[in-house]
Each structure stands twice: as C-alpha cells, then as structure tokens.
Enzyme design. Structure first.
Site, short mmCIF file in Angstrom:
data_model
loop_
_atom_site.label_atom_id
_atom_site.label_comp_id
_atom_site.label_asym_id
_atom_site.label_seq_id
_atom_site.Cartn_x
_atom_site.Cartn_y
_atom_site.Cartn_z
CG ASP A 49 39.45 45.28 70.56
OD1 ASP A 49 38.43 44.59 70.74
OD2 ASP A 49 40.29 45.07 69.66
CB THR A 90 38.44 43.00 66.54
OG1 THR A 90 38.28 42.66 67.91
CG2 THR A 90 39.45 44.13 66.41
CE LYS A 172 42.67 42.55 69.64
NZ LYS A 172 41.22 42.23 69.66
CG ASP A 173 47.30 42.78 62.54
OD1 ASP A 173 46.11 42.62 62.27
OD2 ASP A 173 48.04 41.84 62.91
CG ASP A 316 39.18 41.98 72.43
OD1 ASP A 316 37.95 41.86 72.57
OD2 ASP A 316 39.86 41.17 71.78
#
Length: 556
Positions: A49, A90, A172-173, A316
């Site tokens: 990311d 994203t 992150k989901d 990220d």
C-alpha cells in the site's frame, strides 16, 4: 418372496448407483489433478500500500539479497508499470489488481463515495447486513458486495470446483476483502484500538478458526509496541531527507517527528494499538499472521492451487504521516525487505521452491509533500476547498435561483439533484456544461469534464483516458474535476495520492517463482494486466470483467 427379491434388486441398483457416482467423482478428481499438475500449488499476490516504483531503485543499495533483489534477479521486473485510471486510491487499486479491470467496470470508484440511490456516503467494503467476527466493534461489518466483477481467485475457485482456497490478509479491511473476492474462504484484517485482534465477518464464517484464535492469544500485539529506531545507523540513510524537517506529521505526545519512537509510551495518545499501523512493525505483524495462515490453512499442500492475497497496509500509513522523502519511509521499506525475505524463505521450506508463484505490486504510489516541492521550486501546492465551495454555491444560486441543485461534492466530483433539475424543467446536459464552464475558471483547477462527455466521447490518451476508465456511469458524479499538477487537498505535512500523474500511477510489478521467466522490460504494462496473466498461468477463465492483457513475455 417377491418382496425380498425386490428389496435385494433395489439394494443392488442403489449400490451400483453409488459406485458409479464414486467412480464419476474419482474420474473428475483425476482429471482435475492432471490439469493442475503443471500449475503452482500456491499463488501469493503481494500488494504494498503506497509504493512508488523508485523505492526499488532509490533504496536498492540498502536492500539485502533475499527480498526485493531476489525477486528482481530471479524473476521478472516490469519497470514501466502504471495504473490506467483515476482515482488512484486503496480500494480501487486492490480491486483492479485482482479483477483485471478498472472502476468503470468493477464499480469500486473510491474508498468512500456518494451513493446516488441511497443519498448517503458509502464505504467500498462496508456491509451492514453482516456482523463482526472476533470483536464486538462494528469494524467487522465488511464484505466485497459492492465489487461487481470476479477476481482471478474467484475464477480459480470455480475452476477447481471450490477445492483451491483463497485467503485475504491485510491490516486494512479493504486490502484483505477486495483482493480475496466473492468466493473466498476467508479474509482477515486488524482491529486495533484497545483490542489488537485479527478479525473477520459473517460473510465468511461465524467463528474464527482455531489457528486465528491461537495467533491472537499467543502473538500478543504488545510485543510489537517496542521502540522504533532505524534498522541501520541513521547516518547511512542518505537516500532520504533529514530526519528533522517541516514536512512530516509525527505522533501525538512526541514533540518532533524524529527517531526513535517509544511506541509503548505513545500508544495511549494515539488510539492504542492503532499506532502499530503507522509503523514498520505493522508489516512484521502482517507477515507473522500470513505465515500462520499458510500453516493453519495448509496452503499449497495439495494439488489444487491456492491463492493468498496479502497486502501490506502500513507503508501507506507511514507515507501519509511522514511523507515519501522521510527517514521513516526508508526504514519501513528496508524492514519490509526483511519481511519479504522471511516470507520467501518460508515458502521455500513449507511449499517448495518450484511450487509457488509470487507477484508484487502496489495499489498506488504517492506525491512528495507539496510543501517540500515548493521549497525546491517545483510547482505544487494545496487546494482551498472552502473558498471554492462558497464561490460555486453563489454561482448555482444566482444562475438557477435554487440552493439544492447540488447533492454532494466529493472525490473531485459534483453530484447533481437530478429530480430537482427535472422538476425545474432544466436540461441536465446544459446544467452540467454550465458547471464545467464555471469551474474551469477557478484557481488551481486544471480540467473539468461532464458525465455526458465521459459517456459519449472516446479518449485514448492522457488524463482524459484515465478519467474515463475510472468513470462508472452508475456511480460516478455529473461533473469531474482535475486539480493542477501536484496540488492536493491535504495537510501541509505528509504525502497523499489519487491523481493520474506518474508519481501516483508508476508502481512496481515483479513476478517470481514457478512458471515465470527471468528478465525485465521497459515496455509499458498496466495494473489490469496482472489478473489475466495469473489466469493464463493457471489455465483458468479470466475474471469476468477483465480488460487487461496477459503478459506473455513474463510467463515461462
């Protein structure tokens, strides 16, 4: 007597039918095994990311031989790989990598967007119809239901009659859920706050598997809350800017954004375990969990190809906080290189050196902090949306004598109240064009296009082409705005992304392992080429909305 004879005959028929069915099932299994014998046992897709391509070259001398360099030297390096749409966020990025198409078709037009039907802001992975698993918080109410096309993992599941597994993992989901697709066995993401647990949703399961429960119990995230100092002597980090500067955010509770960071001391002022996300140790945590998943799910252990969709989210968070030219970003990537080496070594020993295939890419890159660019006399800056909104509101009220013709402004798009426009007897296309002509005169607005133009005009090059591939007729707005190059809506510290400029679109693409040629190319490739290339390697159908091209020169 007749009754007994009939019973014996019925039993004979039933046993013969069962034997025939078993034989048919055995034949199908043998055919599937024959078809899959030349394929990798495991495909690992790695999405970093917020990774610019030049991180590979800028930090090259500091990388070890077993991580990024191993993939480059023993695999295939696509040096001119780009996103072929905007916005470069994203959610759309992860969806595009695995579906082989763009938001125009898969429907994930941003991380959040204004839904024209429900008249509310929606999240790309949000799903109120499912429940959290592993936490009582609502952070588990997630699924891929808003993604409209299949992934190459979905197609592999269909091809193997659901025998091949797909597992998605990310802090992150959205980084776990969208790549894993609709048919995934599981997706897991990290819930920080005061829990520090890997969780999922009832879209996949009703209870966490034992190996996940064991990991959450035995690998307490407290051990990652240590002191973050540079991996090597900070004086050797000559590929990044000074540690103390005016372009970084930092953590609450620490006066300067400089090494070292005592995470245990800082956690209470930075949302508890959430602080891990914005450090290099978030990648360590992700790798540890991925290795546990390979073992717990026995990935790559049978003759049906499994897919592990692995996303490293922490770069990220670090990039947004500290900026792409920071010592923190450099250290994060030097440590990620070690994690990558650890992952590849584990795959060698647990799956077999010639039994797995890996690709590595990113969901977007990022811009240098505009404040830094300004300091070295490169055109850049920050957008003043407050002033722009006030001027635009006055224009709409003066022109149309109405204050409610605009429903929403987000993601550089204007959403109009079409019912109101119709009720006033206005022509939608004319209103769109009037707004285009108004907004193009505003400061720091580079280009403006209407939805009508996006739907009726074919663009083949430039930013207009990227906008068109990101424009979804059902979900996108009525007017699309492009700011001046290197002008962003963000704080004056840290970095962000989203544009169609090279600093946001140019990302790594490395292939490595079984079925992959050794080499490199400067031929331009697109992020949407990855999924059809993987499908070609596996011999499966392409994802149903795929618009990319298989990279034949990558395959052995």
């Amino acid at each position: 007597m007749l009754k007994n004879t009939f019973t014996i005959f019925f039993i004979f028929l039933l046993s013969h039918a069962c034997f025939s069915q078993r034989a048919a099932d055995q034949k199908i299994s043998e055919q599937l095994l024959e078809n899959t014998s030349s394929r990798p046992k495991l495909v690992v897709g790695i999405v970093v990311d917020q990774m610019r391509y030049d991180y590979l070259t800028r930090f090259e001398n500091k990388f070890g031989e077993g991580g990024f360099k191993r993939m480059i030297n023993e695999g295939f390096n696509c040096k001119n790989n780009h996103f072929n749409y905007v916005p470069t966020y994203t959610g759309p990025g992860h969806a595009s990598v695995y579906t082989g198409t763009t938001p125009k078709y898969h429907g994930i037009i941003a991380n959040y967007w204004y839904d024209k039907e429900s008249k509310e802001r929606v999240y790309c992975a949000g799903d109120s119809k499912v429940q959290s698993v592993g936490t009582k918080a609502n952070s588990g109410q997630m699924s891929p239901h808003r993604m409209q096309t299949t992934t190459f993992g979905d197609e592999n599941r269909l091809f193997t009659q659901m025998r091949g597994k797909t597992i998605g993992i990310a802090i992150k989901d959205r980084g776990a859920i969208l790549p894993a697709g609709h048919t995934a066995n599981a997706a897991y993401w990290f819930h920080g706050k005061d829990e520090g647990q890997w969780i999922s949703s009832t879209f996949y399961m009703n209870e966490l598997p034992k190996w996940v429960k064991d990991f959450n119990k035995e690998h307490s995230v407290s051990k990652y809350l240590t002191t973050w100092n540079t991996l090597y002597d900070i004086s050797t980090y000559t590929e990044s800017g000074p540690d103390l500067n005016n372009f970084e955010g930092g953590f609450k509770g620490k006066e300067t954004a400089t090494f070292p960071y005592n995470l245990d001391d800082l956690k209470d002022k930075n949302e508890g375990y959430e602080i891990l996300k914005a450090t290099a140790f978030g990648n360590n945590l992700t790798t540890d969990f991925a290795l546990a998943a390979i073992e717990g799910e026995q990935l790559g252990k049978d003759d049906y190809t499994d897919v592990l969709a692995l996303s490293y989210s922490s770069p990220d968070y670090v990039g947004h906080n500290f900026g792409v030219n920071s010592k923190e970003v450099q250290d994060t990537y030097l440590r990620l290189d070690k994690d990558l080496e650890r992952l590849l070594n584990y795959l060698d020993s647990h799956v077999g050196e010639n039994n797995y295939t890996v690709f590595l890419t990113a969901d977007h890159a990022a811009i240098d902090a505009p404040a830094y660019l300004q300091s070295v006399r490169i055109p850049a800056g920050y957008l003043d949306f407050k002033q722009t909104r006030e001027r635009f509101k006055a224009f709409m009220e003066e022109t149309y004598k109405a204050s409610d013709l605009v429903e929403n402004i987000s993601n550089n798009q204007v959403f109009l109240n079409r019912e109101k426009i119709k009720a006033l007897g206005l022509n939608l296309q004319n209103v769109q064009e009037a707004i285009v002509n108004e907004l193009i005169s505003y400061k720091n607005v580079d280009k403006v296009y209407s939805a009508t133009t996006m739907a009726t005009t074919q663009f083949n090059t430039g930013i207009e082409s990227l906008m068109q591939m990101g424009y979804n007729q059902k979900r996108s707005g009525d007017v699309l705005i492009v700011p001046d190059p290197s002008f962003i809506s963000y704080s004056r510290t840290g970095s962000t992304h989203g544009s169609g400029l090279n600093h946001d679109t140019h990302v790594p693409l490395l292939f490595f392992g079984k079925g992959i040629e050794k080499g490199e190319t400067l031929q331009k490739t697109s992020i949407t080429d990855i999924a059809p290339t993987m499908s070609a390697l596996l011999g499966t159908s392409f994802p149903n909305g795929s618009t990319g091209t298989p990279l034949e020169f990558v395959l052995d």
